[in-house]
Every structure is written in structure tokens, then in C-alpha cells.
Motif scaffolding. Structure first.
Motif, PDB file in Angstrom:
ATOM      1  N   ALA A 186       0.941  -1.220   0.133  1.00  0.00           N
ATOM      2  CA  ALA A 186       0.261   0.040   0.064  1.00  0.00           C
ATOM      3  C   ALA A 186       1.004   1.520   0.354  1.00  0.00           C
ATOM      4  CB  ALA A 186      -0.758  -0.157   1.711  1.00  0.00           C
TER       5      ALA A 186
ATOM      6  N   LEU B  86      -5.180  -1.855  -1.600  1.00  0.00           N
ATOM      7  CA  LEU B  86      -5.483  -1.120  -1.711  1.00  0.00           C
ATOM      8  C   LEU B  86      -5.341  -0.194  -0.697  1.00  0.00           C
ATOM      9  CD1 LEU B  86      -8.795  -2.689  -3.482  1.00  0.00           C
ATOM     10  CD2 LEU B  86      -7.325  -1.234  -4.305  1.00  0.00           C
ATOM     11  N   TYR B  87      -6.018   0.874  -0.499  1.00  0.00           N
ATOM     12  CA  TYR B  87      -5.656   1.448   0.975  1.00  0.00           C
ATOM     13  C   TYR B  87      -7.332   1.882   2.236  1.00  0.00           C
ATOM     14  CZ  TYR B  87      -2.634   4.291  -2.271  1.00  0.00           C
ATOM     15  OH  TYR B  87      -1.781   4.740  -3.497  1.00  0.00           O
ATOM     16  N   ARG B  94     -12.554   6.795  -3.078  1.00  0.00           N
ATOM     17  CA  ARG B  94     -10.895   7.660  -2.870  1.00  0.00           C
ATOM     18  C   ARG B  94      -9.866   6.882  -2.703  1.00  0.00           C
ATOM     19  NH1 ARG B  94     -11.656  11.618   0.829  1.00  0.00           N
ATOM     20  NH2 ARG B  94     -10.000  11.297   1.940  1.00  0.00           N
ATOM     21  N   ASN B  95      -9.928   5.269  -2.754  1.00  0.00           N
ATOM     22  CA  ASN B  95      -8.934   4.381  -3.529  1.00  0.00           C
ATOM     23  C   ASN B  95      -7.810   5.206  -4.784  1.00  0.00           C
ATOM     24  OD1 ASN B  95      -7.155   2.629  -2.054  1.00  0.00           O
ATOM     25  ND2 ASN B  95      -9.322   2.314  -1.098  1.00  0.00           N
ATOM     26  N   PHE B  98      -6.844   9.013  -5.142  1.00  0.00           N
ATOM     27  CA  PHE B  98      -5.473   9.481  -4.569  1.00  0.00           C
ATOM     28  C   PHE B  98      -4.494   9.978  -5.295  1.00  0.00           C
ATOM     29  CE2 PHE B  98      -1.951   8.116  -1.706  1.00  0.00           C
ATOM     30  CZ  PHE B  98      -2.272   8.972  -0.478  1.00  0.00           C
ATOM     31  N   LYS B 130     -15.842   0.085   1.320  1.00  0.00           N
ATOM     32  CA  LYS B 130     -14.316   0.304   1.704  1.00  0.00           C
ATOM     33  C   LYS B 130     -13.718  -0.986   1.137  1.00  0.00           C
ATOM     34  CE  LYS B 130     -13.516   3.308   4.872  1.00  0.00           C
ATOM     35  NZ  LYS B 130     -13.814   3.263   6.593  1.00  0.00           N
ATOM     36  N   PRO B 131     -12.302  -1.473   0.552  1.00  0.00           N
ATOM     37  CA  PRO B 131     -11.881  -2.295   0.209  1.00  0.00           C
ATOM     38  C   PRO B 131     -12.550  -3.648   1.017  1.00  0.00           C
ATOM     39  CG  PRO B 131     -10.202  -0.671   0.416  1.00  0.00           C
ATOM     40  CD  PRO B 131     -11.449  -0.329   0.976  1.00  0.00           C
ATOM     41  N   ARG B 139     -12.204  -6.220  -5.483  1.00  0.00           N
ATOM     42  CA  ARG B 139     -10.910  -5.797  -5.060  1.00  0.00           C
ATOM     43  C   ARG B 139     -10.076  -5.338  -6.153  1.00  0.00           C
ATOM     44  NH1 ARG B 139      -9.395  -8.891   0.775  1.00  0.00           N
ATOM     45  NH2 ARG B 139     -12.114  -8.458   1.037  1.00  0.00           N
ATOM     46  N   ARG B 146      -8.055   1.998 -10.316  1.00  0.00           N
ATOM     47  CA  ARG B 146      -6.240   3.295  -9.829  1.00  0.00           C
ATOM     48  C   ARG B 146      -5.746   3.355 -10.741  1.00  0.00           C
ATOM     49  NH1 ARG B 146      -4.153   1.602  -3.894  1.00  0.00           N
ATOM     50  NH2 ARG B 146      -3.238   0.138  -5.312  1.00  0.00           N
TER      51      ARG B 146
END
Lengths: 303, 362
Positions: A186, B86-87, B94-95, B98, B130-131, B139, B146
Motif C-alpha cells: 500500500a 488498496l488503501y 477515494r482509493n 488518491f 471500503k476495500p 478488489r 486506480r
């Protein structure tokens, strides 16, 4: 039937010794203290002889300016040490999370203060803070600065500095561990996405470390409320009441003022405060667990 | 899009050299697949292009500009990681945004870009999740999303499908192939899966032991492998290898070994003549062995059937030829008994010969 019953009882049997110890060493004194806090109790009396006064001790304390001052000192001590320790500890961890030659030695050196007995720490700092022969003032003198009245006018600041010195390593090692268990990819993805070092810290590292940081902070907060030895050795609560934290006031109330009931009530106030923080911590971890479970369930439903 | 050029790229960890001078020229908008067994240096090469690993020696040029001292963000590339990377604390939108947010692009532009990419990847309904709330395939899509939102010139893929189950992997592979046709970008893709390499690549680069073994189109590599490693690595079931010796008898060329004596009749026969009496390895792909009980003895291999694996329309037979094991494919309807001796005609142009010592193709 009997056999099934025995099977069901087995785990409790194994737990029994621990439960017995808990009851004797924890619940009994705790109950004793709560009971004592409702009495006007002198150390020369047995608890049975002491007069029952209800909530009088608690009410007196609530209106006692000295107790309030002591509570205030404790709260500001805890607030400042935890704040600075978190900032410095996490900062150091972020700084030292890299592979440089000799880094492991450096890390070991950083956590040394935590391993020193608190009384020794107190003595050490008292010596260093000494107005005339202390390390700090001699140093200030030698570079032409005015000397500082460390354990006098600035006593609270001085004990806060000593505590920060001793306990920052605790936060440092926990944050370092958290930092090193972050998903490496990450962070690499963030680098490719164009994040600078600072942006990685703010957008990726700190948010991901947050659960560990919150628990660490709460643990330190609980500890900071109970601090005693270092301050006892350095200032004995003085000058005046300026560094008289609650733990110190409790011990003095019990030994010098000989008011066991009041001391017990004071302990209970502290206990309530700590329980509140502990419950917050439990609630936080519980909330986190529930959240991960919910997320996992949601993800599995989609499969 | 700028082309990428690797020049004598060397990577050392301490005293251990893991990449020994990689030279590679990738054309514009080419889908290049680096393939090889684990530890062959393919991921290291990719990570050096990305800027995540330092270059020990040599240079990487992107669009003619040396970049090996540049930070990853200054190389104009996007990367998809094996574990998606992923974050975890950011939702899908938002991922994906970014990088754009870091560039301080206007919010309206960011929103539009994210919406567009999410629509093409079927992620529109998941933008707020969220992831942790997504399945593996989703994912994977977010990770691609992304990269796509970035609009970078070069896309790097580090084994992006290997964490997915077999069915999903096939599906995502097809989607990737579609995507690579639609988005004209440089793509560099690392995998250990030769099927991914064969199906996706414009150019395959086979790596082994820190060296490039061979590069070219999938067809070139499949039909004309330069050595035994490449021959055995590409193709499923893998190529069979039999040890033997080249012999000349009454003007004809034979490869003779324990359990077979095969007459060579393909295009290369004349050039093989000069290697008379050489110890070689005979390579034949299962697809070049045809079950034929009536073929003449000189064109065939006779095999003892040991195991029969039924895989549907085809069965894969594991057989013995002398000391060597040989795999062949037959129609499942073919009556086969274990222990039976079967005769297979060899496709004359499907015969590969390798020097037994150097393992280089003859």
C-alpha cells in the motif's frame, strides 16, 4: 449424564485457582476499600469500630480545594505527558523506520529509559535538576544562560519532562511495531500514486496506525493517572501542592493525615476515572471487532 | 506513448547479483509480458522500472529519457499489485482518486474521471465501500480502476491475477485483454502463468535465473524456442523431452534413444545432418503426437500407458517411453487400457532438438 456434567465443569475447574487469587488479591481489597470509604476511619481503629458516615467523605472531597487542585495537577500531568509522548514517540518511530547500519543498536538505546526502575529515574532527575550542582543548570551556566528553578517554580514542567523521558520509548516501540506491520505494497502504491514522504505519513501511515495509537495512548493515560514513585522521589508533591498528583495525595492522606476513609474515597474517585477510560478502550476495541466482522460478512455475501 | 528501453540492467543485493544485464526494447503501446518461474528476476525488473527498487547498474529509458534516478511519481506510470495494495481506510472512490487528489486536480474533474472508470469496470455501485467490504474480484477491479484513473503513460502489472480463484482468473484475463485493446498504453505485465503470458502478450519475455532466455511473439516462442527451458516453460501440457543421439543411416537422419528410433522428416532435417552422432534431447509437444495405430514405425513413438487423466473432451495420458515419461493428448473416446502399448505418429515439423550439454536448440 454424570460424565457430561463433569465435562461441562472441567473448564471452570481449571479456572478456579485464578478466580480464587483474583478474589483474594483484587476483589476483597477493592470491596474493603469501597466499604471503608463510607466510614470515618482512623488507622488505630479496626474497620468495625469506625463510624459509618455515608457519602460524607465523597462530599467533603468534592468541595475540598486541595483535592481539586490535586485532581487538576493529575489531569494536566496526564494530558501533557500523553500528548508529548505520543507526538515524540510516533515521530521517532516514523523517523527510525528505515534500514540504516546500526539502527538496531539505536533502537535498543531508545528503549533503555523504560527499563530503569522509577525510583532510580526519580533520583537521577532530581540530581540533574539540582539548582546549583545539577547537570542542567551547570550546562546553562557554562553557555552563559540564566539558571532555571527546575524543581521549584517549574516543578510540574520538570516532572513532566522526566516522565516524557521515561515513557516515550513505550510509545516509540509500539508505534514502530505498528509501522513495520503496515502493508508494504500500500505504501509502494502511494509512492507510485505520487505521494511525497509527508503525504505518505498523513494519508497512509497515520490513518493505518490509528487503532494501535489509540490503544497505546489510552494505556499511557491510565498509567499516567497512577504515577507515584518518580514524583515522590523528585518533589514529594511540592513545592506547595504544585506536583501533588492524586496517588501521592492518597498515600499522604492515609499515612500523614491518618484519614483512611477519605483516602479510600479518593482512591474510588481515581478508580472511577480509570474505569471510565478502560471502558472507553474496551468499547473502542469491541467497535473495531464488530466493524471488521461486519465488513467481512458483507464481503463474503458478495462472493 | 513513450517507448521503454532497458539497457544492461543489473541488480545486486549485497554481493548477490540477481539480474545479470537485462536488455529490452519495448515498442509503443505494446503489451509486454515478463514470464518465468519464481525467483527468475521478473518482478525485480518490473519494480526497477517502477522505481521501487534501486538500479545497481545500467539504465532505464522512458521515451528516451534516463529515469533510473527518478522517484516513482516522476516516471508517469501506474501499477497494479499482486495483493491489490488498496488503501484499507479509504473507500473505493477515494482509493481511485488518491493520485488525482494529490495532484490537486479540480474536484469536478476528479469526480467525472472516477465515475467514468467505475462505469467501465462495473464498480459504480461500490464507490462508497471500503476495500474490506469487497470480494477478491472486486478488489482486483478497484486496483485496475486506480491505475486507469491516473491516465499514466505506462501500466505495470505485478502478477495481478494470482490471488484469484481459477474461474475468476479466466474472467479477469479476458477483461484485461479487452482493456488493453481499448486503452492504448504501454503495458508491462509480470506473471509466472504461461497461459496468461500466451493469451495477453504482444511480446513475451521469458526470464530464468536473472537472464532473458528469449523474447518474441507468443507464436515465435511456442514454435521456435531457442532452448530447452523456453520449450518446456511454454505450452500446456508441457513439451516432452527424450534423451537420444543423432544417427545417419542410408542417407536418412534418425534420432535414436532408449525405447524409440525416430526418422526426421521435417524442414530442418538437412541442417541437422551436420550434428551427426551428437547427444541430444528430443522435444515433442503433446499436441504434435497423434494417436495412429497404423502409422509406419519410423515416424512413431510407442508408449506404455501408465495413467489416464480424463479432462473432458480430451484425456491426458501419462506414458513411458524407455526411462522417460511422456504426456500425450487423445480424444476421450479413444479406448485406452492402462498398461497398453499405443503408437503415436510424430508431426514432422513438431520435432525440436536440443544439445544435451548446453540445452540450446539445434
Amino acid at each position: 449424564m454424570q460424565r457430561a456434567m463433569a465435562n461441562r465443569l472441567t473448564p471452570y475447574m481449571f479456572m478456579a485457582p485464578a478466580v480464587v487469587i483474583m478474589v483474594i488479591a483484587l476483589l476483597y481489597p477493592l470491596g474493603y476499600m469501597v466499604w471503608g470509604s463510607f466510614r470515618d476511619w482512623d488507622p488505630s481503629q479496626t474497620i468495625g469500630e469506625a463510624e459509618f458516615v455515608g457519602l460524607k467523605n465523597y462530599i467533603t472531597l468534592w468541595h475540598d480545594p486541595n483535592f481539586r487542585e490535586s485532581l487538576g495537577v493529575t489531569l494536566s500531568f496526564a494530558f501533557f505527558v500523553v500528548t508529548f509522548e505520543m507526538i515524540i514517540g510516533v515521530g521517532l518511530a516514523l523517523l527510525l523506520d528505515r534500514n540504516i547500519r546500526g539502527m538496531s543498536v539505536l533502537r535498543t538505546l531508545f528503549i533503555l529509559p523504560m527499563m530503569i526502575a522509577p525510583v532510580v529515574v526519580g533520583l537521577m532527575w532530581r540530581y540533574m535538576y539540582h539548582p546549583t550542582v545539577g547537570t542542567f543548570n551547570r550546562f546553562f551556566e557554562s553557555i552563559g544562560l540564566p539558571s532555571v528553578d527546575w524543581l521549584g517554580a517549574n516543578a510540574l514542567m520538570s516532572v513532566i519532562i522526566a516522565d516524557i523521558w521515561q515513557w516515550t520509548p513505550f510509545i516509540f516501540i509500539l508505534s514502530l511495531a505498528a509501522l513495520q506491520s503496515l502493508p508494504r505494497s500500500a505504501l509502494e502504491a502511494a509512492r507510485i500514486d505520487g505521494a511525497t514522504g509527508w503525504q505518505q505519513i498523513i494519508h497512509i501511515k497515520l490513518p493505518l496506525m490509528m487503532p494501535v495509537l489509540i490503544v497505546t495512548g489510552l494505556l499511557r493515560l491510565i498509567d499516567a493517572f497512577k504515577v507515584l514513585e518518580v514524583i515522590l522521589v523528585m518533589t514529594e508533591g511540592g513545592p506547595g501542592l504544585s506536583t501533588e498528583i492524586l496517588a501521592l495525595r492518597i498515600s499522604r492522606t492515609a499515612t500523614e493525615f491518618r484519614e483512611l476513609g477519605v483516602a479510600a474515597a479518593m482512591s474510588n474517585y481515581l478508580l472511577i476515572l480509570l474505569l471510565f477510560i478502560t471502558l472507553m478502550m474496551f468499547a473502542f476495541t469491541r467497535w473495531q471487532e464488530m466493524r471488521t466482522n461486519r465488513l467481512r460478512a458483507a464481503a463474503e455475501e458478495d462472493e | 506513448m513513450p517507448n521503454i528501453h532497458l539497457e544492461n540492467l543489473i541488480k545486486r543485493y549485497g554481493n548477490v547479483e540477481v539480474l545479470h544485464g537485462i536488455d529490452l526494447e519495448m515498442a509503443d503501446n505494446e503489451f509486454t509480458v515478463l514470464v518465468g518461474p519464481s525467483g527468475c528476476g521478473k518482478s525485480t525488473t518490473l519494480r526497477m522500472i517502477a522505481g521501487l527498487e534501486d538500479v545497481s547498474e545500467g539504465e532505464i529509458y522512458i521515451g528516451g529519457k534516463p529515469v533510473s534516478r527518478l522517484e516513482p511519481k516522476d516516471r508517469d506510470l501506474a501499477m497494479v499489485f499482486q495483493d491489490y495494495a488498496l488503501y484499507p481506510h479509504m473507500n473505493v472512490a477515494r482509493n481511485m482518486s488518491f493520485a488525482l487528489r494529490l495532484q490537486k486536480r479540480p474536484q469536478a474533474e476528479i469526480d467525472k474521471k472516477v465515475r467514468d472508470v467505475a462505469a467501465t469496470l462495473g464498480l459504480t455501485d461500490y464507490l462508497a465501500r471500503k476495500p474490506g467490504e469487497l470480494s477478491g474480484g472486486q478488489r482486483q477491479r478497484v486496483a485496475m480502476g486506480r491505475a486507469l484513473t491516473r491516465d499514466a503513460a505506462t501500466f505495470l502489472f505485478d502478477e495481478p491475477l494470482s490471488n484469484l480463484d481459477a474461474k475468476l482468473r479466466g474472467q479477469m484475463r479476458a477483461e484485461l485483454a479487452l482493456m488493453s485493446q481499448r486503452v492504448q498504453k504501454n503495458m508491462i505485465y509480470v506473471t509466472h502463468d504461461q497461459i496468461e503470458a500466451m493469451t495477453l502478450a504482444d511480446r513475451i519475455v521469458v526470464m530464468h535465473g536473472g537472464y532473458i532466455q528469449q523474447q518474441g511473439t507468443p507464436e515465435e516462442l511456442f514454435k521456435r524456442p531457442v532452448n530447452k527451458f523456453v520449450a518446456g516453460f511454454l505450452g500446456m501440457p508441457p513439451m516432452n523431452f527424450l534423451e537420444g543421439e543423432i544417427e545417419e543411416r542410408s542417407e536418412a537422419i534418425y534420432v535414436k534413444g532408449d525405447g524409440f528410433d525416430l526418422r526426421l522428416q521435417g524442414e530442418k532435417t538437412q541442417s541437422i545432418r551436420q550434428h551427426k552422432n551428437k547427444e541430444v534431447i528430443l522435444g515433442v509437444r503433446p499436441s504434435d503426437l497423434n494417436y495412429d495405430q497404423n502409422a509406419s514405425a519410423e515416424n512413431t513413438l510407442t508408449l506404455d500407458v501408465m495413467v489416464s487423466e480424463y479432462v473432458g473432451a480430451q484425456s491426458v495420458l501419462l506414458c513411458k517411453c524407455g526411462p522417460a515419461k511422456v504426456m500425450v493428448e487423445v480424444n476421450s473416446e479413444t479406448p485406452v487400457a492402462l498398461g497398453q502399448k499405443l503408437t503415436f505418429a510424430v508431426n514432422p515439423n513438431g520435432v525440436h532438438l536440443f544439445d544435451r550439454k548446453s540445452e540450446v536448440a539445434i
